[in-house]
Design a protein around this motif. Structure first.
Motif, mmCIF file in Angstrom:
data_model
loop_
_atom_site.group_PDB
_atom_site.id
_atom_site.type_symbol
_atom_site.label_atom_id
_atom_site.label_comp_id
_atom_site.label_asym_id
_atom_site.label_seq_id
_atom_site.Cartn_x
_atom_site.Cartn_y
_atom_site.Cartn_z
ATOM 1 N N GLU A 62 -2.096 11.652 7.021
ATOM 2 C CA GLU A 62 -2.258 10.559 6.063
ATOM 3 C C GLU A 62 -2.593 9.252 6.752
ATOM 4 O O GLU A 62 -3.278 8.401 6.198
ATOM 5 C CB GLU A 62 -0.984 10.397 5.227
ATOM 6 N N LEU A 63 -2.119 9.066 7.975
ATOM 7 C CA LEU A 63 -2.402 7.832 8.697
ATOM 8 C C LEU A 63 -3.890 7.664 8.949
ATOM 9 O O LEU A 63 -4.402 6.543 9.013
ATOM 10 C CB LEU A 63 -1.645 7.814 10.028
ATOM 11 N N HIS A 64 -4.605 8.774 9.084
ATOM 12 C CA HIS A 64 -6.034 8.709 9.366
ATOM 13 C C HIS A 64 -6.873 8.594 8.097
ATOM 14 O O HIS A 64 -8.039 8.231 8.169
ATOM 15 C CB HIS A 64 -6.475 9.955 10.137
ATOM 16 N N SER A 65 -6.252 8.888 6.947
ATOM 17 C CA SER A 65 -7.024 8.881 5.709
ATOM 18 C C SER A 65 -6.629 7.771 4.753
ATOM 19 O O SER A 65 -7.266 7.582 3.732
ATOM 20 C CB SER A 65 -6.858 10.227 4.986
ATOM 21 N N THR A 66 -5.553 7.021 5.067
ATOM 22 C CA THR A 66 -5.046 5.998 4.167
ATOM 23 C C THR A 66 -5.244 4.618 4.757
ATOM 24 O O THR A 66 -4.903 4.397 5.915
ATOM 25 C CB THR A 66 -3.539 6.217 3.899
ATOM 26 N N PRO A 67 -5.768 3.662 3.994
ATOM 27 C CA PRO A 67 -5.891 2.297 4.487
ATOM 28 C C PRO A 67 -4.531 1.719 4.843
ATOM 29 O O PRO A 67 -3.522 2.054 4.228
ATOM 30 C CB PRO A 67 -6.520 1.549 3.302
ATOM 31 N N SER A 68 -4.497 0.868 5.844
ATOM 32 C CA SER A 68 -3.218 0.335 6.332
ATOM 33 C C SER A 68 -2.486 -0.461 5.274
ATOM 34 O O SER A 68 -1.266 -0.538 5.277
ATOM 35 C CB SER A 68 -3.468 -0.543 7.560
ATOM 36 N N LYS A 69 -3.201 -1.085 4.325
ATOM 37 C CA LYS A 69 -2.549 -1.909 3.314
ATOM 38 C C LYS A 69 -1.646 -1.085 2.417
ATOM 39 O O LYS A 69 -0.732 -1.616 1.801
ATOM 40 C CB LYS A 69 -3.606 -2.626 2.464
ATOM 41 N N ALA A 70 -1.897 0.214 2.294
ATOM 42 C CA ALA A 70 -1.088 1.053 1.413
ATOM 43 C C ALA A 70 0.206 1.477 2.063
ATOM 44 O O ALA A 70 1.120 1.913 1.382
ATOM 45 C CB ALA A 70 -1.874 2.294 0.992
ATOM 46 N N ARG A 71 0.286 1.354 3.392
ATOM 47 C CA ARG A 71 1.470 1.854 4.082
ATOM 48 C C ARG A 71 2.469 0.708 4.301
ATOM 49 O O ARG A 71 2.827 0.371 5.418
ATOM 50 C CB ARG A 71 1.071 2.478 5.418
ATOM 51 N N ASN A 72 2.926 0.097 3.216
ATOM 52 C CA ASN A 72 3.858 -1.009 3.330
ATOM 53 C C ASN A 72 5.184 -0.719 2.654
ATOM 54 O O ASN A 72 5.949 -1.621 2.381
ATOM 55 C CB ASN A 72 3.246 -2.283 2.726
ATOM 56 N N ILE A 73 5.435 0.529 2.334
ATOM 57 C CA ILE A 73 6.666 0.915 1.656
ATOM 58 C C ILE A 73 7.515 1.721 2.614
ATOM 59 O O ILE A 73 7.163 2.840 2.977
ATOM 60 C CB ILE A 73 6.380 1.734 0.390
ATOM 61 N N VAL A 74 8.632 1.156 3.049
ATOM 62 C CA VAL A 74 9.512 1.839 3.984
ATOM 63 C C VAL A 74 10.481 2.712 3.201
ATOM 64 O O VAL A 74 11.117 2.248 2.253
ATOM 65 C CB VAL A 74 10.280 0.825 4.846
ATOM 66 N N TYR A 75 10.591 3.960 3.600
ATOM 67 C CA TYR A 75 11.440 4.898 2.859
ATOM 68 C C TYR A 75 12.907 4.767 3.239
ATOM 69 O O TYR A 75 13.791 4.805 2.407
ATOM 70 C CB TYR A 75 10.961 6.329 3.123
ATOM 71 N N GLU A 76 13.172 4.627 4.534
ATOM 72 C CA GLU A 76 14.552 4.667 4.999
ATOM 73 C C GLU A 76 15.347 3.446 4.552
ATOM 74 O O GLU A 76 16.541 3.540 4.266
ATOM 75 C CB GLU A 76 14.599 4.758 6.531
ATOM 76 N N ASN A 77 14.722 2.272 4.497
ATOM 77 C CA ASN A 77 15.432 1.047 4.169
ATOM 78 C C ASN A 77 15.112 0.598 2.750
ATOM 79 O O ASN A 77 14.055 0.903 2.203
ATOM 80 C CB ASN A 77 15.051 -0.073 5.153
ATOM 81 N N MET A 78 16.035 -0.155 2.185
ATOM 82 C CA MET A 78 15.809 -0.723 0.861
ATOM 83 C C MET A 78 14.853 -1.900 0.971
ATOM 84 O O MET A 78 14.833 -2.625 1.963
ATOM 85 C CB MET A 78 17.132 -1.197 0.246
ATOM 86 N N CYS A 79 14.033 -2.087 -0.060
ATOM 87 C CA CYS A 79 13.127 -3.233 -0.086
ATOM 88 C C CYS A 79 13.934 -4.510 -0.283
ATOM 89 O O CYS A 79 14.938 -4.529 -1.003
ATOM 90 C CB CYS A 79 12.107 -3.073 -1.220
ATOM 91 N N GLU A 80 13.516 -5.557 0.361
ATOM 92 C CA GLU A 80 14.220 -6.825 0.252
ATOM 93 C C GLU A 80 13.941 -7.447 -1.113
ATOM 94 O O GLU A 80 12.804 -7.644 -1.512
ATOM 95 C CB GLU A 80 13.764 -7.774 1.361
ATOM 96 N N GLU A 81 15.020 -7.760 -1.835
ATOM 97 C CA GLU A 81 14.904 -8.365 -3.149
ATOM 98 C C GLU A 81 15.460 -9.782 -3.101
ATOM 99 O O GLU A 81 16.542 -10.021 -2.565
ATOM 100 C CB GLU A 81 15.665 -7.540 -4.193
ATOM 101 N N GLU A 82 14.718 -10.705 -3.677
ATOM 102 C CA GLU A 82 15.164 -12.091 -3.714
ATOM 103 C C GLU A 82 16.221 -12.257 -4.797
ATOM 104 O O GLU A 82 16.087 -11.722 -5.901
ATOM 105 C CB GLU A 82 13.977 -13.015 -3.980
ATOM 106 N N VAL A 83 17.275 -13.001 -4.485
ATOM 107 C CA VAL A 83 18.378 -13.214 -5.417
ATOM 108 C C VAL A 83 18.175 -14.554 -6.112
ATOM 109 O O VAL A 83 18.003 -15.586 -5.458
ATOM 110 C CB VAL A 83 19.734 -13.183 -4.687
#
Length: 366
Positions: A99-120
């Protein structure tokens, strides 16, 4: 007499030892499919990707095979949870590498292991004040808003918007979308918005910001075939715009549906980049619940179950014909690919749909 009794006892002991060996093979076969009994994934789902062949896994999970082992005394294949985990990790690396060779880098911004940072947020988004008035938070961006501020600014003018806010105040699990997040047309370019406004003006001849079915019929394109201009087909098309069923289409109804149709053709990388952290975490939780090995890779069968679970959390129930479709696809899918394929559906769920038809119903979910 004593010699006969001794031979009888010896044969009985040998028989018990032999039966015990057969029982052990049955236990081994059961352990093979129940090693991780606490997981929610079916044993067949876990075993399909182990070093053991697919046919063997299906055999081991079959009761008739246990009986075969009991009768014949054959040795059942042995597998360990760690071996399955290792095989899944290897498969994940292979999928990720491709997938790294077929997917644009902009799409790979979702980290699975960590929670996304949410503004409070602690203050109202509109008046910028912290008061004792009733507040509700947006399920998309998390920003707070006073009900009084929403009403005074005309954001609760429709029954759908008002009920969505009231239900969110009462603790509805579906929640409420703020006016900014609900308007999916903000993801369009200026040229695309200009084209939408020009198309709407073709239907809205009198400028009252809405049109009915008669206005819609008058705009049949001369180049369209007679079959395409069929009143029954045109009525069905009109009903797609008329989400609340009042026989009129407002600018908001037209804008939301047409914007989603345009976004349906947008690149996956752009759609993923447009997602908010809370949206990502909600669908990620549905995915993670079926990720037995916590590797970010599940089967396609499990992925479809995860998607169906997510649709319920956003207030949409998949039709029975789609939900009951038999699924025997045991190939693997990574979290990165899963979120890319469903980024559009996540955006479809942004508008409040308490009293109107859900926008997911207008698009193919299979």
């Amino acid at each position: 007499m004593g010699a006969k009794l001794s031979r009888f006892k010896r044969r009985r002991v040998e028989g018990r030892i032999k039966d015990a060996g057969k029982m052990q093979t049955v236990v081994n076969a059961f352990k093979t499919t129940s090693k991780a009994s606490s997981s929610k994934v079916h044993p067949i789902d876990r075993g399909r990707f182990s070093p053991v062949s697919q046919d063997n896994v299906r055999e081991i999970a079959n009761e008739a095979t246990w009986r075969k082992y009991f009768k014949t005394g054959e040795k059942a294949p042995q597998r360990d949870f760690e071996e399955l985990l290792q095989a899944r990790e290897i498969e994940k690396e292979r999928i990720t590498s491709s997938e790294l060779h077929s997917t644009p880098s902009k799409a790979r911004n979702i980290v699975y292991e960590n929670m996304c940072e949410e503004e409070v947020y602690t203050e109202c988004y509109f008046c910028r004040m912290v008061t004792g008035d009733t507040t509700i938070d947006c399920r998309i961006c998390g920003r707070l808003a006073h009900l009084s501020c929403l009403q005074s600014r005309g954001f609760l003018g429709s029954e759908n918007q008002l009920l969505a806010a009231q239900q969110a105040q009462q603790g509805s699990p579906i929640g409420w979308s703020c006016p900014e997040c609900e308007d999916v047309s903000q993801l369009l370019s200026a040229d695309e918005m200009q084209e939408l406004m020009e198309r709407f003006d073709q239907y809205d001849k009198n400028g009252d910001n809405e049109f009915n079915f008669e206005d819609f019929l008058q705009q049949s394109h001369p180049k369209m075939t007679e079959e395409a201009n069929n009143p029954a087909d045109r009525l069905k098309e009109f009903s797609e715009y008329d989400r609340d069923g009042d026989n009129t289409v407002t600018w908001e109804e037209f804008k939301f549906l047409e914007a989603l149709r345009i976004l349906r053709k947008a690149s996956q990388s752009y759609l993923v980049k447009s997602l908010k952290p809370q949206e990502i975490e909600k669908i990620k939780n549905s995915f993670r619940d079926l990720d037995t090995f916590n590797t970010g890779v599940i089967t396609m069968q499990a992925a479809r179950r995860a998607f169906q679970t997510w649709t319920k959390t956003v207030g949409y129930k998949i039709p029975k014909l789609v939900a009951n479709t038999k699924d025997t696809d045991f190939s693997l899918i990574s979290w990165d690919r899963f979120i890319r394929e469903h980024a559009f559906h996540v955006i479809c769920a942004r508008p409040n749909t308490v009293t109107i038809r859900h926008y997911l119903s207008s698009f193919d979910l299979t």
